[in-house]
Design a protein around this motif. Sequence first.
Motif, PDB file in Angstrom:
ATOM      1  N   THR A  54     -53.308  31.441 -25.054  1.00 17.45           N
ATOM      2  CA  THR A  54     -52.677  30.412 -24.222  1.00 17.45           C
ATOM      3  C   THR A  54     -51.588  31.041 -23.367  1.00 17.45           C
ATOM      4  O   THR A  54     -50.949  32.015 -23.784  1.00 17.45           O
ATOM      5  CB  THR A  54     -52.046  29.297 -25.086  1.00 17.45           C
ATOM      6  OG1 THR A  54     -51.417  28.333 -24.219  1.00 17.45           O
ATOM      7  CG2 THR A  54     -51.010  29.850 -26.044  1.00 17.45           C
ATOM      8  N   LEU A  63     -51.370  25.588 -27.755  1.00 17.65           N
ATOM      9  CA  LEU A  63     -52.757  25.980 -27.537  1.00 17.65           C
ATOM     10  C   LEU A  63     -53.598  24.988 -26.742  1.00 17.65           C
ATOM     11  O   LEU A  63     -54.680  25.339 -26.292  1.00 17.65           O
ATOM     12  CB  LEU A  63     -53.422  26.253 -28.889  1.00 17.65           C
ATOM     13  CG  LEU A  63     -52.748  27.329 -29.758  1.00 17.65           C
ATOM     14  CD1 LEU A  63     -53.468  27.461 -31.088  1.00 17.65           C
ATOM     15  CD2 LEU A  63     -52.717  28.670 -29.029  1.00 17.65           C
ATOM     16  N   ASP A  64     -53.141  23.747 -26.609  1.00 18.66           N
ATOM     17  CA  ASP A  64     -53.936  22.768 -25.855  1.00 18.66           C
ATOM     18  C   ASP A  64     -53.021  21.744 -25.200  1.00 18.66           C
ATOM     19  O   ASP A  64     -51.793  21.796 -25.350  1.00 18.66           O
ATOM     20  CB  ASP A  64     -54.993  22.102 -26.743  1.00 18.66           C
ATOM     21  CG  ASP A  64     -54.398  21.476 -28.006  1.00 18.66           C
ATOM     22  OD1 ASP A  64     -53.227  21.056 -27.961  1.00 18.66           O
ATOM     23  OD2 ASP A  64     -55.101  21.416 -29.032  1.00 18.66           O
TER      24      ASP A  64
END
Length: 325
Positions: free
Chosen positions: A14, A172-173
């Motif tokens: 990321t 990460l998202d």
Amino acid sequence: MPKPRKMQVSLDATPYYHCTSRCVRRAFLCGFDTVTKKDYEHRRQWIEDRIHFLAEVFCVDVCAYAVMSNHLHLVLHINQHKASTLSDLEVCQRWHRLYKGTLLTQQFEQGKALTQAELEAVKARIEVWRAQLHDISWFMRALNEPIARMANAEDNCTGSFWESRFTSQALLDEKALAACMAYVDLNPVRAKMAATPEDSEHTSIKLRVAQVKNKKQQPTALYPFAGNPRQPMPEGLPFKLADYLELVDWTGRAIRADKRGAINTSFPPILSRLAIPTAEWLTLTTQFEQRVSTFAGSERAIRLAAEVLGYKKPPGVGLAKQLFA
């Protein structure tokens, strides 16, 4: 035992990271110290000005920040593409805004004639600087070191001002990114330093709201909101600015001490898009640091990141199942 930075930061996992620096001494970073009766409020402006300056120099974008009494929060985006597209001269000019460089690099920036051997030495040095310009460790170093020197001089003392190193969490998202940004922007509200997000001094949310009120473009010192994911996707945060501001305002009202009743079910549409239930969202935006360690994101995202970074056992999978399902 803390993990080495190379096992925490990877662009393959990321480009987004939450970084925190805390004072090692009892003396305040900013604000009013009720023990010593000293006012350090002016130091907030030192830090905010430095953050804005570094956002101009580094290829590290500032998504969110909050300057608190004895610590500061940053959500950073590593912009490797931007660093790779800079010319050698641009890299040199940016680095010289931070540090003196070498005699040869100064001559290169001034356009003076150099031999082939000297040009090769300059090129090698510039490639090192290019990598450092999108390195969050160098960003945090360039932020913390000058502030420590200024604070030590003002306090008439020597020694460490910050803890041994900053902490970082990989986001990460989209869910993790939105939750962490809201957590950072709402720090002063949770600490009862401000009644509303837009009243939170020296925070990114105040800067964004001020720009909206003045009908200006998004702040140049901050990574812009690009809207919901689409193709082609422009550079920026994968949310609508209006949705995010509504989300932070709604969350701030929900976590205030005098608003502990039932939560309004008509929550902002961004929560629906990210598929985050309100209970889990409020947990994340009030306890992000306590509940999240190295990685923040879905179970799948954590397992992929752990594989990329060489972890034998993915950390935080149990929590991910609860909060990022």
